[in-house]
Design a protein around this motif. Structure first.
Motif: not given
Length: 405
Positions: A80, A83-84, A86-89, A91, A149, A152, A314-315
């Motif tokens: 997790d 994954s977070n 990579k996706t939400h850096y 933010s 969000v 994250s 952004r999401a």
């Protein structure tokens, strides 16, 4: 005689915390500000300073920090976290820039120096996961589209703590550049190694710790956590980081079982930690820093709202959801006090502790209010700014269509 006084004082503290927690729960408030106020009342310069139990409370407070970070780590698996990240850096970077810089700027403007600036930046940066999770549950928003969000952003802050805490520990200890670099390298290496082992061998680690007997599971997890925290501290890495990494390494049924068993202990020792922080803050030192704390609270409440709004936008979340995400992130609490506590224990800046206490007291009360009312206020303001439509103007099918949240 000394042991009898210790038992009386510590028993009174625990009983008082229980009553304060019940009082806060009746009004659906976070008990953190009440715990801090209790510490102020019975600490240096307070109404009735404690003596015999102070050392015992200090040990309990240290265990409280360890359990807070362990329970935080249990919430996430290593997969997790990766994954977070990579996706939400992006933010996370916006969150850091908008909310850490005001704290650093205030410390420098007050003439406290660069070390205090780094510490106060962390105090204003990290939101309270515990308060926010409780507020989302109370408001029935756990299933909302903007909630992932929010989580994250909190996960990225928690992950950043694994890097930030060793840096702060080295700075407040006054070690040189070389020693500080070695400490940071050890912390990053340990974090990377634990993440690798958790991703690759997480099931084996969890199987080793696992037990059908709740008593044995509790003893093994708690003992392992305190042992790793002690080794981390011996290596000049924060004990809290060691506990956080243990939590990440455990997953599945073991993590769920440990979470259930350790939650009461976490609540007990975390409450003791907040009292301990208040015990070391002289109430007379708060009024001189109340104005900077209030100004900083207002500014960083707005920057947190902006952070949540940007991350939700952004999401692809709707406008109402963006405002809800921003308002939910405002509360600061446990980790702001943990960070400030490192500086207070090292004697970095006498006014830093009182300012952090006042700052957290303000935002831990304001946070649930912004979570509840930011979106309605923003909607009301947007409607007020819209040009009024003539009554004779026909309504279009587009205007009549409902807007999805």
């Amino acid at each position: 005689m000394h042991s009898a006084v210790l038992l009386i004082e510590f028993g009174s503290i625990i009983l008082g915390l229980g009553l304060l927690g019940r009082f806060a729960g009746r009004f659906q408030l976070s008990p953190i500000p009440l715990y801090l106020l209790a510490g102020l009342a019975f600490g240096e310069g307070g109404l009735l300073p404690l003596g015999a139990s102070e050392e015992f409370v200090a040990t309990g407070a240290e265990i409280g920090v360890i359990l807070l970070l362990l329970m935080l780590g249990l919430e996430y698996t290593a997969t997790d976290l990766v994954s977070n990240l990579k996706t939400h850096y992006p933010s996370g970077l916006v969150d850091c820039a908008l909310n850490a810089l005001p704290g650093a700027a205030v410390a420098l403007l007050l003439g406290w120096g660069p070390v205090a600036a780094v510490v106060l930046a962390g105090v204003t940066w990290i939101s309270s996961s515990g308060v926010i999770a409780k507020v989302l549950g109370d408001l029935g928003r756990v299933g909302n589209r903007e909630t992932p969000v929010i989580l994250s952003v909190l996960v990225l802050e928690d992950l950043a703590m694994a890097v930030y805490l060793p840096i702060v520990t080295a700075l407040v200890a006054g070690v040189g550049l070389m020693a500080g670099s070695v400490t940071l390298a050890i912390a990053l290496g340990a974090a990377g190694l634990v993440l690798f082992l958790a991703v690759r061998y997480g099931r084996l680690i969890s199987r080793f710790v696992s037990s059908d007997d709740p008593e044995k599971l509790l003893l093994v997890v708690l003992g392992l956590t305190i042992l790793v925290a002690g080794v981390a501290q011996q290596l000049q890495v924060s004990a809290a980081v060691g506990a956080f990494l243990v939590g990440i390494a455990l997953s599945g049924e073991v993590a769920e079982g440990a979470h259930t068993l350790l939650s009461p202990l976490r609540d007990l020792f975390a409450a003791v930690f907040f009292v301990f922080f208040g015990l070391h803050t002289d109430p007379s030192s708060i009024p001189p820093v109340l104005l900077p704390a209030l100004g900083l609270a207002v500014v960083t409440a707005l920057t947190k709202i902006a952070t949540g709004y940007w991350a939700a936008r952004r999401a692809g979340i709707s406008v109402k959801g963006r405002w809800r995400a921003g308002g939910a992130l405002v509360a600061r609490g446990e980790f702001s006090i943990v960070i400030a506590g490192l500086a207070v224990a090292a004697g970095v800046e006498p006014s830093l502790g009182p300012l952090a206490t006042a700052y957290v007291l303000i935002l831990v009360v304001l946070g649930p209010l912004t979570a509840r009312y930011t979106e309605p206020v923003a909607t009301w303001w947007a409607r007020r700014r819209e040009p009024s439509r003539p009554e004779s103007a026909p309504r279009t099918a587009e205007a009549e269509a409902p807007v999805a949240d």
